[in-house]
Design an enzyme around this catalytic site. Structure first.
Site, mmCIF file in Angstrom:
data_model
loop_
_atom_site.group_PDB
_atom_site.id
_atom_site.type_symbol
_atom_site.label_atom_id
_atom_site.label_comp_id
_atom_site.label_asym_id
_atom_site.label_seq_id
_atom_site.Cartn_x
_atom_site.Cartn_y
_atom_site.Cartn_z
ATOM 1 C CG HIS A 121 -2.085 1.011 0.973
ATOM 2 N ND1 HIS A 121 -3.217 0.677 0.262
ATOM 3 C CD2 HIS A 121 -2.235 2.306 1.312
ATOM 4 C CE1 HIS A 121 -4.019 1.722 0.186
ATOM 5 N NE2 HIS A 121 -3.454 2.727 0.823
ATOM 6 N NE ARG A 158 -8.109 -8.583 -6.875
ATOM 7 C CZ ARG A 158 -6.964 -8.024 -6.475
ATOM 8 N NH1 ARG A 158 -6.268 -7.280 -7.291
ATOM 9 N NH2 ARG A 158 -6.539 -8.203 -5.242
ATOM 10 N NE ARG A 159 -4.958 -11.418 -7.863
ATOM 11 C CZ ARG A 159 -5.619 -11.408 -6.706
ATOM 12 N NH1 ARG A 159 -6.596 -12.280 -6.498
ATOM 13 N NH2 ARG A 159 -5.299 -10.553 -5.761
ATOM 14 C CG HIS A 171 -9.683 1.166 -5.115
ATOM 15 N ND1 HIS A 171 -10.050 2.412 -4.669
ATOM 16 C CD2 HIS A 171 -8.541 0.829 -4.441
ATOM 17 C CE1 HIS A 171 -9.178 2.821 -3.752
ATOM 18 N NE2 HIS A 171 -8.263 1.881 -3.596
ATOM 19 C CG PHE A 172 -5.430 -1.428 -8.413
ATOM 20 C CD1 PHE A 172 -4.763 -1.376 -9.620
ATOM 21 C CD2 PHE A 172 -5.913 -2.657 -7.984
ATOM 22 C CE1 PHE A 172 -4.599 -2.498 -10.399
ATOM 23 C CE2 PHE A 172 -5.752 -3.798 -8.758
ATOM 24 C CZ PHE A 172 -5.102 -3.717 -9.980
ATOM 25 C CG HIS A 173 -6.586 -0.214 -13.353
ATOM 26 N ND1 HIS A 173 -6.538 -1.430 -12.725
ATOM 27 C CD2 HIS A 173 -5.764 -0.330 -14.443
ATOM 28 C CE1 HIS A 173 -5.755 -2.259 -13.396
ATOM 29 N NE2 HIS A 173 -5.274 -1.613 -14.437
ATOM 30 C CE1 TYR A 197 -1.675 7.903 0.406
ATOM 31 C CE2 TYR A 197 -1.299 5.571 0.801
ATOM 32 C CZ TYR A 197 -2.141 6.666 0.805
ATOM 33 O OH TYR A 197 -3.448 6.515 1.189
#
Length: 540
Positions: A214, A428-429, A365-367, A218
């Protein structure tokens, strides 16, 4: 600008890697959508996903952070870069490491995705490539710290420029957060990959990777935040609302971004519920520097808009220079950050996470956060720096704005359907789905929409490369030195703790040891999670 070749080399390698990765991602979305007849080749799909994730997680953002960091160090400190030979050595290590990892993924014997997923193991060359790339980035991190310390010794009592303060905060964050993945690779995965061991502690490996998993977000995000504070107010024609607010935000990110990774392991039984709750609390804490940044940036833009003649409650918004790419990118970035951040509140909840765990919601979300909010600011940074790096003006700001619009629209078209099918339970995956199955049929149109969004993103990526290439040719036009926004509180002194990062780095290390020490020690001594390793093999 001094060190132009060094910075350009980092940016060009970054964007070349980026363009190839976007092409792979577009193919992946097409391959698993109903738009393609028949199931995708699963083996080829996972090769592609591993290369795509490795390039975009480790190579592309690392090179952007390094190149932008060198540019900031030279221009904000107004001096030549100390240790430029080491900077070139770091660049070569990243280049060699990237080639090793991507070639191993292409060969088909390292389809472990960028998160490695032990007990699955691939070629040692894949992991060694990642290690080389990380070591190369450590050269950059060390040089950032060294150059700031040298400047402070030569300028006792002076305030470290905010852009340098943020860059060094990012360097320190990366040095510490990359330790988790480095320990996992060196002591758990590589011995198995070389055949020296036949078993691996999968629980310990996942916990060590969560140390990196995570906080690396940042590390990706901080160059965008540095641009928010130091480039955007200047481009808008105004002043930064508060230099001190920026320093507080960077310090809080450094402290709070690191000890929160266990919220990625909510479904893992080897982590106790107490530590999962603790990481939930700390994950909520990282909202604070983000809210500070949004508030400070909004105030800075209002100052600029009113200086440009904007009146009334919101008249200042229309007065901003929207023809400048960095202004457009900033708004798009904040919109996607807001949407992605709202989804992150669900991910960090111990209860709600179970609803969307391992579904396409997570992918969306992470894209939206990285490929959307962060990457669009990387484009803006490149557009701002290019005239200073090349000596040529940016060719067609209108075309650059069109490229940003395409990326923004394409990213929403890709990620919003992913969120919806994730709520519908799509895992996913997966290399392919059987949409003829009644349980999955309703997901097919949404997946097709996201695949169309992938082609919009690919068009935007191609346009970016065309703009940068065209802007490196033609008539010369000296852009002058790269400058940064002046703050309203420029002349106000800052506390010693906000003019250096030693205290904040110490707090980050201490919190990490508290939040990770007991879980890692428990796993290490009990060894309940040791299982036989499974080697990736190419089908005959």
């Amino acid at each position: 600008m001094a060190s132009r070749r060094l910075v350009l080399a980092h940016f060009w390698l970054a964007f070349a890697t980026f363009a190839g990765s976007v092409a792979l991602g577009t193919w992946q979305m097409w391959a698993r959508s109903p738009l393609q007849s028949g199931p995708a080749d699963a083996e080829l799909y996972y090769r592609s996903v591993t290369a795509h994730g490795t390039a975009l997680a480790y190579v592309f953002p690392t090179l952007i952070a390094m190149g932008f960091g060198y540019a900031v160090c030279v221009s904000a400190l107004d001096r030549t870069l100390r240790g430029e030979k080491f900077a070139w050595a770091g660049f070569v290590l990243v280049l060699v490491g990237a080639l090793m990892s991507l070639l191993a993924a292409a060969a088909g014997n390292s389809s472990v995705l960028y998160t490695f997923y032990p007990p699955l193991t691939g070629s040692p060359f894949y992991y060694l490539g990642v290690v080389l790339a990380v070591v190369g980035s450590w050269f950059w991190a060390a040089l950032m710290v060294y150059n700031m310390r040298a400047w402070k010794q030569e300028h006792p009592g002076e305030k470290v420029p905010l852009a340098v303060f943020g860059t060094v905060a990012n360097a320190l964050l990366w040095i510490w957060t990359s330790v988790g993945a480095a320990l996992e690779l060196l002591f758990l995965i590589l011995p198995v990959a070389f055949g020296w061991k036949s078993t691996i502690d999968a629980g310990l490996a996942r916990t060590l990777f969560s140390w990196t998993l995570h906080a690396i977000v940042y590390f990706w995000l901080l160059p965008a935040y540095i641009a928010f504070y130091t480039l955007v107010p200047r481009a808008a024609g105004g002043r930064l609302y508060s230099d001190r607010m920026g320093r507080v935000a960077f310090a809080l990110i450094l402290v709070l971004a690191m000890p929160i990774g266990i919220h990625h392991l909510f479904a893992d039984p080897h982590i106790g519920t107490g530590f999962k709750f603790m990481h939930t609390v700390f994950t909520a804490g990282v909202v604070i520097p983000t809210l500070l940044t949004i508030a400070g940036l909004t105030a800075s833009l209002e100052i600029a808009g009113r200086l440009r003649g904007g009146g009334g409650l919101l008249g200042w918004v229309a007065a901003l220079p929207w023809e400048r790419p960095i202004m457009l990118a900033t708004v798009f970035s904040l919109l996607m950050l807001g949407l992605g951040g709202a989804g992150g509140l669900i991910n960090m909840s111990y209860t709600l996470d179970s609803t969307i765990h391992n579904t396409q919601w997570i992918t969306g979300h992470f894209h939206l956060i990285f490929a959307g909010s962060v990457v669009i600011m990387y484009f803006a940074i490149a557009y701002e720096l290019w005239p200073h790096l090349t000596g040529h003006p940016l060719r067609s700001a209108k075309l650059a704005c069109l490229q940003l619009w395409l990326w923004f629209i394409g990213m929403l078209v890709v990620t919003l359907p992913w969120h919806v099918v994730g709520l519908m339970g799509q895992p996913r995956r997966m290399a392919y789905y059987d949409y003829s199955n009644q349980a999955l049929a309703a997901e097919g149109p949404l997946v097709s929409v996201s695949a169309i969004g992938g082609f919009i993103l690919l068009l935007s990526a191609v346009l970016l490369i065309v703009i940068l290439l065209r802007s490196q040719r033609g008539e010369k036009a000296e852009a002058g030195p790269l400058t940064y926004a002046r703050a309203l509180d420029d002349r106000s002194p800052v506390p010693r703790t906000l003019n250096g990062l030693g205290v904040w780095f110490g707090l980050m290390v201490a919190l990490t040891l508290v939040n990770y020490g007991y879980p890692i020690a428990q796993i290490f001594f009990h060894q309940h999670n040791t299982v036989p390793a499974q080697t990736v093999r190419i089908s005959p």
